[in-house]
Design an enzyme around this catalytic site. Structure first.
Site, mmCIF file in Angstrom:
data_model
loop_
_atom_site.group_PDB
_atom_site.id
_atom_site.type_symbol
_atom_site.label_atom_id
_atom_site.label_comp_id
_atom_site.label_asym_id
_atom_site.label_seq_id
_atom_site.Cartn_x
_atom_site.Cartn_y
_atom_site.Cartn_z
ATOM 1 N N GLN A 132 0.845 -1.103 -0.001
ATOM 2 C CA GLN A 132 -0.023 -0.099 0.115
ATOM 3 C C GLN A 132 0.767 1.372 0.094
ATOM 4 O OE1 GLN A 132 -3.371 2.374 2.613
ATOM 5 N NE2 GLN A 132 -2.868 0.386 3.208
ATOM 6 N N ARG A 144 20.082 -6.555 -2.588
ATOM 7 C CA ARG A 144 19.985 -7.714 -2.934
ATOM 8 C C ARG A 144 19.781 -8.235 -4.172
ATOM 9 N NH1 ARG A 144 17.970 -8.568 2.277
ATOM 10 N NH2 ARG A 144 15.979 -9.047 1.770
ATOM 11 N N GLU A 196 1.228 -1.388 8.107
ATOM 12 C CA GLU A 196 0.329 -0.145 8.785
ATOM 13 C C GLU A 196 0.010 0.108 10.340
ATOM 14 O OE1 GLU A 196 -1.521 2.527 6.994
ATOM 15 O OE2 GLU A 196 -1.926 3.142 9.001
ATOM 16 N N ASP A 208 0.699 3.670 5.946
ATOM 17 C CA ASP A 208 0.780 3.369 4.669
ATOM 18 C C ASP A 208 0.643 4.530 3.715
ATOM 19 O OD1 ASP A 208 1.656 0.926 4.991
ATOM 20 O OD2 ASP A 208 -0.353 -0.005 4.688
ATOM 21 N N GLY A 215 -7.892 20.875 18.680
ATOM 22 C CA GLY A 215 -7.682 22.153 18.631
ATOM 23 C C GLY A 215 -8.292 22.988 19.971
ATOM 24 N N GLY A 216 -8.276 24.385 19.695
ATOM 25 C CA GLY A 216 -8.673 25.124 20.893
ATOM 26 C C GLY A 216 -10.180 25.310 21.043
HETATM 27 N N1 CAO Z 1 11.842 -10.484 -9.293
HETATM 28 C C1 CAO Z 1 12.330 -11.320 -8.422
HETATM 29 N N2 CAO Z 1 12.187 -11.183 -7.032
HETATM 30 C C2 CAO Z 1 11.317 -10.243 -6.375
HETATM 31 C C3 CAO Z 1 10.667 -9.377 -7.646
HETATM 32 C C4 CAO Z 1 10.939 -9.281 -8.674
HETATM 33 N N3 CAO Z 1 10.304 -8.714 -9.656
HETATM 34 N N4 CAO Z 1 9.976 -8.226 -6.584
HETATM 35 C C5 CAO Z 1 10.186 -8.443 -5.399
HETATM 36 N N5 CAO Z 1 10.943 -9.582 -5.343
HETATM 37 C C6 CAO Z 1 11.667 -10.170 -4.101
HETATM 38 C C7 CAO Z 1 12.644 -9.404 -3.531
HETATM 39 O O1 CAO Z 1 13.831 -9.379 -3.788
HETATM 40 C C8 CAO Z 1 12.449 -9.965 -1.969
HETATM 41 O O2 CAO Z 1 13.333 -11.180 -1.876
HETATM 42 P P1 CAO Z 1 14.563 -11.491 -0.952
HETATM 43 O O3 CAO Z 1 14.056 -10.813 0.437
HETATM 44 O O4 CAO Z 1 14.950 -12.762 -1.031
HETATM 45 O O5 CAO Z 1 15.881 -10.552 -1.443
HETATM 46 C C9 CAO Z 1 11.226 -10.461 -1.891
HETATM 47 O O6 CAO Z 1 10.609 -10.451 -3.212
HETATM 48 C C10 CAO Z 1 10.322 -10.085 -1.037
HETATM 49 O O7 CAO Z 1 10.457 -8.647 -0.605
HETATM 50 P P2 CAO Z 1 9.891 -8.039 0.881
HETATM 51 O O8 CAO Z 1 10.941 -8.652 1.749
HETATM 52 O O9 CAO Z 1 9.818 -6.668 0.549
HETATM 53 O O10 CAO Z 1 8.411 -8.643 0.949
HETATM 54 P P3 CAO Z 1 7.735 -9.213 2.245
HETATM 55 O O11 CAO Z 1 6.460 -9.811 1.528
HETATM 56 O O12 CAO Z 1 8.654 -10.141 2.907
HETATM 57 O O13 CAO Z 1 7.502 -8.077 3.051
HETATM 58 C C11 CAO Z 1 6.768 -5.876 3.761
HETATM 59 C C12 CAO Z 1 6.458 -7.134 2.949
HETATM 60 C C13 CAO Z 1 5.808 -4.850 3.275
HETATM 61 C C14 CAO Z 1 6.726 -6.078 5.420
HETATM 62 C C15 CAO Z 1 8.081 -5.129 3.336
HETATM 63 O O14 CAO Z 1 8.317 -5.275 2.040
HETATM 64 C C16 CAO Z 1 8.723 -3.870 4.274
HETATM 65 O O15 CAO Z 1 8.717 -3.783 5.222
HETATM 66 N N6 CAO Z 1 8.426 -2.997 3.502
HETATM 67 C C17 CAO Z 1 8.845 -1.501 3.752
HETATM 68 C C18 CAO Z 1 7.763 -0.810 4.784
HETATM 69 C C19 CAO Z 1 6.473 -0.839 3.937
HETATM 70 O O16 CAO Z 1 6.467 -0.163 2.915
HETATM 71 N N7 CAO Z 1 5.585 -1.346 4.591
HETATM 72 C C20 CAO Z 1 4.099 -1.096 3.909
HETATM 73 C C21 CAO Z 1 3.618 -2.368 3.570
HETATM 74 S S1 CAO Z 1 1.817 -1.759 3.127
HETATM 75 O O17 CAO Z 1 0.804 -2.148 4.659
#
Ligand code: CAO
Length: 473
Positions: free
Chosen positions: A64, A151, A186, A215, A294-295
């Site tokens: 999001q 990575r 979020e 978000d 607010g006030g």
């Molecule tokens: N091709 C190949 N790999 C891909 C890709 C693509 N096109 N797009 C994503 N990936 C891979 C990434 O490289 C990552 O792999 P590794 O961790 O093995 O290197 C993997 O997909 C997942 O990425 P992620 O760790 O960001 O995803 P997640 O689902 O585990 O976590 C979230 C999700 C939202 C918790 C995390 O991305 C985060 O903390 N983001 C920052 C804060 C944020 O924006 N939070 C709001 C989320 S909305 O509520």
């Protein structure tokens, strides 16, 4: 008699103010285009397309926060190329699904007006394509977990060397510090940014809000950061890194509570109802229920039908300048001069009782009747609108804040359009793309690949999901 004269004078003043506003509104509406702004000029500057035409964004966002940012930029005219993992795409495509086999509303309402390309960013050919995209785009936006972009080999150093003009904008949960490596969603941000501890009722636990301030709020901050970096690039020719931490974004929106934290050192927070109720304050800002921040004290009061309709309520503000009108309308004219009620200071310890009296009055009419009546007297208030009422509200449709779009697999759906209205740049609100819908188009039109090269890239496997491993027998 004197009191009546004064009340009449107040009413006349309020009515005059209202009709003056109407005249200005009428004059403006001749030129307006339905969203309250002047129509785009027919001179060249008014025909110059959308504000962000020509801006190209490499969109690595998901879920999001990041998508909120890039969708808004797309609405304003940017060409947003959403890079998704082949075969899977943004995880939200399949989350909270309401129509079988169709992209969810979670996805469609956050990815409108974008183009989708699938690339395996860890495949050598995929890396090659991404590097070419980096050369042609202005901004890379991402909200992966900390370290994920690195990575993929897309470190800041690599991107900056490949395209020194590129701006790299990231959302992370936390800024540098003890939690910088943590994943954040979020509600975690709402809690860590100070919002949850100050939301809810004093007697209850901390509460998160429905507005997605962690978000979507941080996505909005990021959009502003990108605009500032683009403006600076006009002078320097160099891109820079933009970082918005969700904790910081929430705190920025909850800043009035940090204000109150500091005020606490100098005495009780007199506009909080707990002051009037004689409940002592602790060391930290307490939850304030529906007290207005607010006030000008405010509270939510019941309206007719509240027993069956959970949204039959009105937010009412006892704004000091219209206190006389409030007293007249609710039938307590003596409160205008009674020293116990006449001044804002005198009223502070009695807010609970005052709102109870106002509620007695508002319970005799529905929230819209109450809104009409109080508005006639310039008394600030607002009906509690349900999402059903908002979805059906015609004025929000006419201004383009709520837009209906048509989707090839899920049919028509409502989305939130651009809440920021620009007079020369009408919003471009289109449906979200299917997974990989624009892969060929982007390879051809943006990167200039020939048909044979596209076929070769496809054969390499960089654009498709890796074959599923056979299960051992
Ligand atoms: N091709 C190949 N790999 C891909 C890709 C693509 N096109 N797009 C994503 N990936 C891979 C990434 O490289 C990552 O792999 P590794 O961790 O093995 O290197 C993997 O997909 C997942 O990425 P992620 O760790 O960001 O995803 P997640 O689902 O585990 O976590 C979230 C999700 C939202 C918790 C995390 O991305 C985060 O903390 N983001 C920052 C804060 C944020 O924006 N939070 C709001 C989320 S909305 O509520």
């Amino acid at each position: 008699m004197a009191k009546r004269k004064k009340a009449k004078k107040h009413r006349t003043k309020a009515t005059a103010k209202k009709s003056a506003r109407k005249v200005v509104k009428l004059a403006a509406s001749k030129k307006a285009n339905g969203n309250g702004l002047p129509r785009p000029s027919n001179k060249p500057y008014g025909m110059a397309g959308r504000a962000l035409d020509g801006l190209r964004i490499l969109d690595f966002t998901h879920v999001q926060s990041g998508p909120t940012c890039t969708q808004l930029l797309a609405y304003m005219g940017a060409d947003v190329l959403k890079v998704e993992r082949p075969g899977a795409g943004d995880i939200t495509r399949g989350q909270l699904r309401d129509v079988p086999n169709a992209d969810s509303l979670y996805f469609t309402m956050l990815n409108g007006s974008k183009r989708s390309i699938t690339i395996d960013s860890k495949h050598p050919k995929g890396t090659e394509i991404l590097n070419r995209l980096i050369k042609t785009c202005d901004v890379l936006v991402e909200n992966f977990a900390p370290g994920a972009l690195d990575r993929m080999g897309l470190t800041w150093e690599h991107i900056h060397k490949t395209n020194p003009r590129m701006i790299v904008a990231s959302v992370k949960g936390f800024g540098p510090g003890p939690y910088e490596d943590c994943k954040v969603y979020e509600n975690v941000a709402q809690c860590a940014g100070g919002s949850a501890s100050t939301t809810g009722f004093r007697e209850g636990p901390p509460l998160v809000t429905g507005a997605q301030i962690g978000d979507s709020g941080t996505g909005l901050h990021l959009a502003l950061g990108i605009m500032a970096a683009l403006y600076q690039r006009n002078r320097t020719g160099r891109g820079q890194k933009v970082l918005c931490a969700m904790q910081d974004g929430v705190l920025n929106l909850a800043r009035v509570k940090l204000r109150d934290q500091q005020r606490l050192a100098h005495g009780p927070l007199t506009e909080y109802s707990q002051y009037g109720e004689g409940v002592p304050f602790g060391k930290a800002v307490p939850r304030a229920g529906n007290d207005s921040g607010g006030g000008q004290p405010g509270w939510i009061v019941k309206c007719k039908g509240w027993e069956n309709d959970p949204d039959a309520y009105l937010y009412f503000i006892t704004q000091a300048p219209v206190w006389g009108a409030i007293c007249d309308v609710i039938g307590e004219p003596s409160w205008k001069t009674d020293p116990e009620y006449a001044t804002p200071k005198a009223r502070l310890p009695k807010l609970k009782q005052i709102f109870a009296r106002i509620e007695q009055f508002t319970m005799t009419m529905d929230k819209f009747e109450a809104m009409d009546l109080f508005n006639k007297h310039d008394i600030p208030c607002g009906p509690i609108l349900s999402m059903k009422e908002i979805a059906e509200e015609q004025s929000l449709r006419s201004t383009g804040t709520v837009v209906e779009v048509d989707h090839p697999t899920r049919g028509k759906y409502l989305t939130v359009g651009n809440p920021i209205k620009l007079s020369d740049s009408p919003a471009d609100v289109r449906r979200s793309p299917l997974l990989g819908e624009h892969t060929d188009e982007i390879l051809k039109d943006v990167l200039g690949f020939k048909a044979a090269e596209i076929a070769e890239i496809k054969n390499s496997g960089a654009l498709s999901a890796p074959p599923k491993k056979e299960k051992a027998a």
